[in-house]
Write a protein that holds these residues in place. Sequence first.
Motif, PDB file in Angstrom:
ATOM      1  N   ASP A  54     -17.004  12.900-133.447  1.00 42.13           N
ATOM      2  CA  ASP A  54     -17.007  11.892-132.389  1.00 42.13           C
ATOM      3  C   ASP A  54     -15.815  12.063-131.459  1.00 42.13           C
ATOM      4  O   ASP A  54     -15.296  11.105-130.895  1.00 42.13           O
ATOM      5  CB  ASP A  54     -17.023  10.464-132.967  1.00 42.13           C
ATOM      6  N   THR A  55     -15.385  13.309-131.269  1.00 38.92           N
ATOM      7  CA  THR A  55     -14.295  13.626-130.358  1.00 38.92           C
ATOM      8  C   THR A  55     -14.866  14.084-129.029  1.00 38.92           C
ATOM      9  O   THR A  55     -15.702  14.992-128.987  1.00 38.92           O
ATOM     10  CB  THR A  55     -13.406  14.753-130.935  1.00 38.92           C
ATOM     11  N   ALA A  56     -14.440  13.443-127.946  1.00 37.88           N
ATOM     12  CA  ALA A  56     -14.931  13.787-126.607  1.00 37.88           C
ATOM     13  C   ALA A  56     -14.235  15.058-126.128  1.00 37.88           C
ATOM     14  O   ALA A  56     -13.298  15.021-125.323  1.00 37.88           O
ATOM     15  CB  ALA A  56     -14.693  12.629-125.648  1.00 37.88           C
ATOM     16  N   TRP A  57     -14.719  16.189-126.599  1.00 39.29           N
ATOM     17  CA  TRP A  57     -14.016  17.454-126.423  1.00 39.29           C
ATOM     18  C   TRP A  57     -13.900  17.868-124.955  1.00 39.29           C
ATOM     19  O   TRP A  57     -12.878  18.413-124.532  1.00 39.29           O
ATOM     20  CB  TRP A  57     -14.705  18.555-127.233  1.00 39.29           C
ATOM     21  N   PHE A  58     -14.923  17.602-124.167  1.00 34.83           N
ATOM     22  CA  PHE A  58     -14.876  18.003-122.760  1.00 34.83           C
ATOM     23  C   PHE A  58     -13.770  17.242-122.020  1.00 34.83           C
ATOM     24  O   PHE A  58     -13.012  17.808-121.227  1.00 34.83           O
ATOM     25  CB  PHE A  58     -16.229  17.741-122.090  1.00 34.83           C
ATOM     26  N   GLY A  59     -13.662  15.940-122.301  1.00 39.99           N
ATOM     27  CA  GLY A  59     -12.619  15.132-121.675  1.00 39.99           C
ATOM     28  C   GLY A  59     -11.232  15.607-122.048  1.00 39.99           C
ATOM     29  O   GLY A  59     -10.304  15.572-121.227  1.00 39.99           O
ATOM     30  N   ILE A  60     -11.059  16.069-123.300  1.00 37.61           N
ATOM     31  CA  ILE A  60      -9.753  16.575-123.740  1.00 37.61           C
ATOM     32  C   ILE A  60      -9.389  17.849-122.985  1.00 37.61           C
ATOM     33  O   ILE A  60      -8.242  18.012-122.526  1.00 37.61           O
ATOM     34  CB  ILE A  60      -9.771  16.838-125.255  1.00 37.61           C
ATOM     35  N   VAL A  61     -10.354  18.737-122.844  1.00 40.37           N
ATOM     36  CA  VAL A  61     -10.094  19.995-122.128  1.00 40.37           C
ATOM     37  C   VAL A  61      -9.718  19.725-120.671  1.00 40.37           C
ATOM     38  O   VAL A  61      -8.752  20.303-120.141  1.00 40.37           O
ATOM     39  CB  VAL A  61     -11.330  20.918-122.213  1.00 40.37           C
ATOM     40  N   VAL A  62     -10.449  18.816-120.023  1.00 41.02           N
ATOM     41  CA  VAL A  62     -10.151  18.491-118.630  1.00 41.02           C
ATOM     42  C   VAL A  62      -8.792  17.803-118.515  1.00 41.02           C
ATOM     43  O   VAL A  62      -8.044  18.032-117.555  1.00 41.02           O
ATOM     44  CB  VAL A  62     -11.264  17.604-118.033  1.00 41.02           C
ATOM     45  N   ALA A  63      -8.448  16.958-119.510  1.00 37.37           N
ATOM     46  CA  ALA A  63      -7.165  16.254-119.499  1.00 37.37           C
ATOM     47  C   ALA A  63      -5.984  17.216-119.601  1.00 37.37           C
ATOM     48  O   ALA A  63      -4.862  16.867-119.221  1.00 37.37           O
ATOM     49  CB  ALA A  63      -7.108  15.251-120.653  1.00 37.37           C
ATOM     50  N   ALA A  64      -6.206  18.403-120.113  1.00 38.64           N
ATOM     51  CA  ALA A  64      -5.154  19.423-120.157  1.00 38.64           C
ATOM     52  C   ALA A  64      -5.241  20.372-118.963  1.00 38.64           C
ATOM     53  O   ALA A  64      -4.215  20.857-118.468  1.00 38.64           O
ATOM     54  CB  ALA A  64      -5.243  20.216-121.462  1.00 38.64           C
ATOM     55  N   LEU A  65      -6.464  20.622-118.491  1.00 37.89           N
ATOM     56  CA  LEU A  65      -6.660  21.592-117.402  1.00 37.89           C
ATOM     57  C   LEU A  65      -6.127  21.078-116.066  1.00 37.89           C
ATOM     58  O   LEU A  65      -5.430  21.805-115.339  1.00 37.89           O
ATOM     59  CB  LEU A  65      -8.145  21.924-117.282  1.00 37.89           C
ATOM     60  N   LEU A  66      -6.419  19.823-115.728  1.00 39.38           N
ATOM     61  CA  LEU A  66      -6.002  19.299-114.422  1.00 39.38           C
ATOM     62  C   LEU A  66      -4.480  19.251-114.259  1.00 39.38           C
ATOM     63  O   LEU A  66      -3.962  19.708-113.231  1.00 39.38           O
ATOM     64  CB  LEU A  66      -6.620  17.913-114.199  1.00 39.38           C
TER      65      LEU A  66
END
Length: 470
Positions: free
Chosen positions: A337-349
């Motif tokens: 139940d980890t929102a993996w896409f949001g985590i990646v974007v939160a580091a990428l931006l």
Amino acid sequence: MSRPPSTSQPARPARLELKARSLGLTSATGLVVGSIIGTGVFTMPAVLAGAGTSSLLVLAVVAAGATVLAVLFGQLTRRVPNADGGLYAYARHEFGDFAGYLTGWCYWISAWAGNAAIVSSWVLYVESLFGITDPSWWVSWGIAMLGLWIPAAVNLAGVRQMAWFENLTVVLKFVPLLFVAVAGWFFVSKANFGPFNASGGSLYSAIGLAAGVALFAFIGVEVAAVTAKRVREPGRNVGRASVLGTAASALLYIVVSAAVMGLVPHDALVATGTPFVPAVETIFPGMGWAGKLIAALAVVSGIGALNGWTLVTTEVSRAAATDGLFPRAFAWTDRKDTAWFGIVVAALLPSLLMLWRYTAGSGLTVFTFLVNLSVVTVAIPYFFSACAQLAHLVGRRRVRPLLLARDLLIAGVAVLFSLWVTFAAGYAAVYQALAMVLIGVVGYAVLAGRRQRQAVRRAETTPSIRHDAA
């Protein structure tokens, strides 16, 4: 990859829901403290010193305002039926989809831009720890990438691991701060304190300079509310964790900032991006290991703050995406139940933002720019949340006058505090925030158009389905 949740799917089993709520009162309070006290506190005394000792009074006022906001968020979490996403959920519940989207958009920007500000300060202490002097921009950017992607990896491992890591880093960061806040006062010299107004301009300009970094230092008061989906008994624990975490952070901020101002000569303090290093070296003269130790603990502190803020950034985008007000990808989850896409974007931006800023500036100039961007974009969600509570209170009936007066006072102070912070941040910061808001309106137009098109398609196919069934 799993698909985003759908309203047609059955409710999650109670055991899965309990597993998702992995943060008790202690962990939630640790998340608040860890998000408020990041590497920014290790840079803040230098910026405050540039405004003068008047900045300590400004810091106290902002601390009081942040505590009022903590109480407000606790009240809103108890009142709003679905408080997932915190500030976003409050505005949407009271004012509808557009206000909810705009609040979530501004807060999301503030969260990942704030991560960039934290990591810009973190880089300064990493360079101090390893004796890196006059680094090229690509060296600083490479260090920043470690600070952004290590917390992302911890969050991808799951919330339980994130909570354990957060509690550990909170303890490690409090030790040096408490030491300077207590032992440092035995080595303070009155001659080190600068003038009451050291800004070189009016007192109002000094207040504005101090207010920006002071509010940035308290961004995080709302993280327990934003991550309410992860908190056990959120109606009770969100408010308590918010107030406890904010009060502890406020007391520590004021005492330790004043101590550093008294430990380091004013001219030297305003010229450094790592003020705690010379402060500790004043306590332990001639012992180089002391400065290295405080730099190492500042590095650990920054990782902890980035760890918590990566979760916060992810959860606010997940909540909005679940409601159809952010792109669907932000609600994609894995088996934990980890929102993996949001985590990646939160580091990428923030990675891209840091790349841009390091090619245009360095040191405290990068930190100050990112602080100003984060402050105004977070003041807007604070304002919407306070107005949501105010609208509810004005429309209430059959309520005790004293309780109503108390709650109206809290909401009113929160409204005024949010407005003051916006004005005090300065014209440039407001201009940047306005540009971000307008870009967000364009995004909402696209999302609203897609939702209307999908609704038309459903309306067109429903009659034929019924006819075939007949």
